[in-house]
Design a protein around this motif. Structure first.
Motif, PDB file in Angstrom:
ATOM      1  N   UNK A  67       0.904  -1.220   0.069  1.00  0.00           N
ATOM      2  CA  UNK A  67      -0.064   0.123  -0.085  1.00  0.00           C
ATOM      3  C   UNK A  67       1.070   1.159  -0.018  1.00  0.00           C
ATOM      4  N   UNK A  68       0.381   2.352  -0.489  1.00  0.00           N
ATOM      5  CA  UNK A  68       1.201   3.559  -0.436  1.00  0.00           C
ATOM      6  C   UNK A  68       1.363   3.778   0.769  1.00  0.00           C
ATOM      7  N   UNK A  69       2.455   4.421   1.175  1.00  0.00           N
ATOM      8  CA  UNK A  69       3.265   4.924   2.467  1.00  0.00           C
ATOM      9  C   UNK A  69       2.759   3.495   3.612  1.00  0.00           C
ATOM     10  N   UNK A  70       2.762   2.156   2.994  1.00  0.00           N
ATOM     11  CA  UNK A  70       2.754   1.431   4.022  1.00  0.00           C
ATOM     12  C   UNK A  70       1.445   1.345   4.814  1.00  0.00           C
ATOM     13  N   UNK A  71       0.277   2.072   4.448  1.00  0.00           N
ATOM     14  CA  UNK A  71      -0.936   2.508   5.176  1.00  0.00           C
ATOM     15  C   UNK A  71      -2.133   1.697   4.823  1.00  0.00           C
ATOM     16  N   UNK A  72      -3.148   1.216   5.722  1.00  0.00           N
ATOM     17  CA  UNK A  72      -4.167   0.523   5.107  1.00  0.00           C
ATOM     18  C   UNK A  72      -5.321   1.215   6.031  1.00  0.00           C
ATOM     19  N   UNK A 108     -12.855  -1.658  18.209  1.00  0.00           N
ATOM     20  CA  UNK A 108     -12.320  -2.249  19.357  1.00  0.00           C
ATOM     21  C   UNK A 108     -12.127  -3.669  19.102  1.00  0.00           C
ATOM     22  N   UNK A 109     -12.624  -4.403  18.543  1.00  0.00           N
ATOM     23  CA  UNK A 109     -12.331  -5.597  18.113  1.00  0.00           C
ATOM     24  C   UNK A 109     -11.361  -5.908  17.269  1.00  0.00           C
ATOM     25  N   UNK A 110     -11.378  -4.845  16.279  1.00  0.00           N
ATOM     26  CA  UNK A 110     -10.179  -4.696  15.223  1.00  0.00           C
ATOM     27  C   UNK A 110      -8.898  -4.554  16.055  1.00  0.00           C
ATOM     28  N   UNK A 111      -8.922  -3.676  17.132  1.00  0.00           N
ATOM     29  CA  UNK A 111      -7.741  -3.226  17.606  1.00  0.00           C
ATOM     30  C   UNK A 111      -7.051  -4.390  18.582  1.00  0.00           C
ATOM     31  N   UNK A 132      10.266  -3.267  13.638  1.00  0.00           N
ATOM     32  CA  UNK A 132       9.351  -3.165  13.167  1.00  0.00           C
ATOM     33  C   UNK A 132       8.031  -3.122  13.954  1.00  0.00           C
ATOM     34  N   UNK A 133       6.905  -2.333  13.448  1.00  0.00           N
ATOM     35  CA  UNK A 133       5.897  -2.215  14.369  1.00  0.00           C
ATOM     36  C   UNK A 133       4.562  -1.850  13.286  1.00  0.00           C
ATOM     37  N   UNK A 134       3.491  -2.211  13.839  1.00  0.00           N
ATOM     38  CA  UNK A 134       2.278  -1.692  12.815  1.00  0.00           C
ATOM     39  C   UNK A 134       1.402  -0.778  14.021  1.00  0.00           C
ATOM     40  N   UNK A 135       1.459   0.637  13.561  1.00  0.00           N
ATOM     41  CA  UNK A 135       0.749   1.582  14.472  1.00  0.00           C
ATOM     42  C   UNK A 135      -0.428   2.073  13.813  1.00  0.00           C
ATOM     43  N   UNK A 195       5.967   0.740  10.124  1.00  0.00           N
ATOM     44  CA  UNK A 195       6.883   1.542  10.339  1.00  0.00           C
ATOM     45  C   UNK A 195       8.056   1.173   9.676  1.00  0.00           C
ATOM     46  N   UNK A 196       8.342   0.014   9.041  1.00  0.00           N
ATOM     47  CA  UNK A 196       9.288  -0.319   8.411  1.00  0.00           C
ATOM     48  C   UNK A 196       9.228  -1.180   7.201  1.00  0.00           C
TER      49      UNK A 196
END
Length: 224
Positions: A160-165, A184-187, A205-208, A218-219
């Motif tokens: 995805x562009x800029x690693x964002x969804x 909430x469930x997604x988180x 690496x992280x998914x923020x 993040x990477x």
């Protein structure tokens, strides 16, 4: 450091586990090779100490399987098989260190310390990789097994562009239908994935969460 002992001799397994725990290691002790699979899903394992003469799947078979699926894990064989041919087969199967029983606890501790230093050097520049076929995330901290939906999510983030969804895209990739979907469930699902990522990649690496939008890696990850 998490060390797994696979040894069917109860007294020896318990004694070895006690010695390692007293030295500050986190230890999981198992009697059967098949039990290893139950702790691999998302768990970080640094070193596995394997006896070769196990009931069911033997130690050589387990070592080959682990080396293929978890290339960064440290493997110590601790066995009574003491011929040069046995040692050659052990190393060719994927062992880092081959120890012959009986041995003093200090010998095992020294081997673990040596392997720990080697593993640290081995992982300093280790890239973060994702195997789509095996749902395996590999990084400088180790290897973890992902759910297929989690693999799809990380793959989609990378592309995805800029690693964002967006939130909705992430929910869909994690297999959540319209009735199940809420932030909430997604988180909760993403937090579970974040723990697995940390076990493999540490701080690399992280998914923020991106406020009011979705999630971002993040990477980069090498995908194959």
């Amino acid at each position: 450091m998490h060390i797994v002992i696979v040894e069917d001799h109860d007294a020896l397994r318990e004694m070895t586990a006690t010695v390692l725990r007293e030295k500050g290691y986190f230890v999981t002790d198992l009697a059967y090779a098949e039990d290893v699979d139950s702790i691999l899903d998302g768990a970080r394992i640094d070193i596995i100490v394997i006896d070769l003469n196990l009931p069911g799947e033997d130690g050589l078979s387990l070592t080959k399987r682990l080396r293929k699926a978890h290339p960064l894990v440290g493997i110590i064989m601790m066995t009574g098989r003491d011929t040069p041919k046995d040692m050659t087969v052990g190393y060719e199967s994927g062992a880092d260190i081959y120890l012959i029983k009986p041995l003093a606890p200090e010998t095992l501790l020294s081997a673990i310390g040596s392997l720990q230093r080697r593993l640290h050097g081995r992982t300093q520049n280790q890239p973060i990789t994702l195997s789509q076929s095996e749902n395996q995330l590999n990084g400088p901290k180790g290897s973890v097994t992902l759910q297929e939906a989690e693999t799809k999510l990380l793959t989609a983030c990378m592309r995805a562009p800029n690693y964002e969804l967006e939130y909705g895209q992430a929910a869909n990739l994690l297999g959540m239908n319209d009735e199940e979907y809420n932030k909430k469930t997604l988180e909760v699902r993403v937090v579970r994935l974040r723990k697995k990522i940390k076990n493999a990649a540490g701080d690399k690496l992280d998914i923020r969460a991106v406020r009011l939008k979705g999630y971002k890696l993040t990477n980069s990850i090498e995908i194959f």
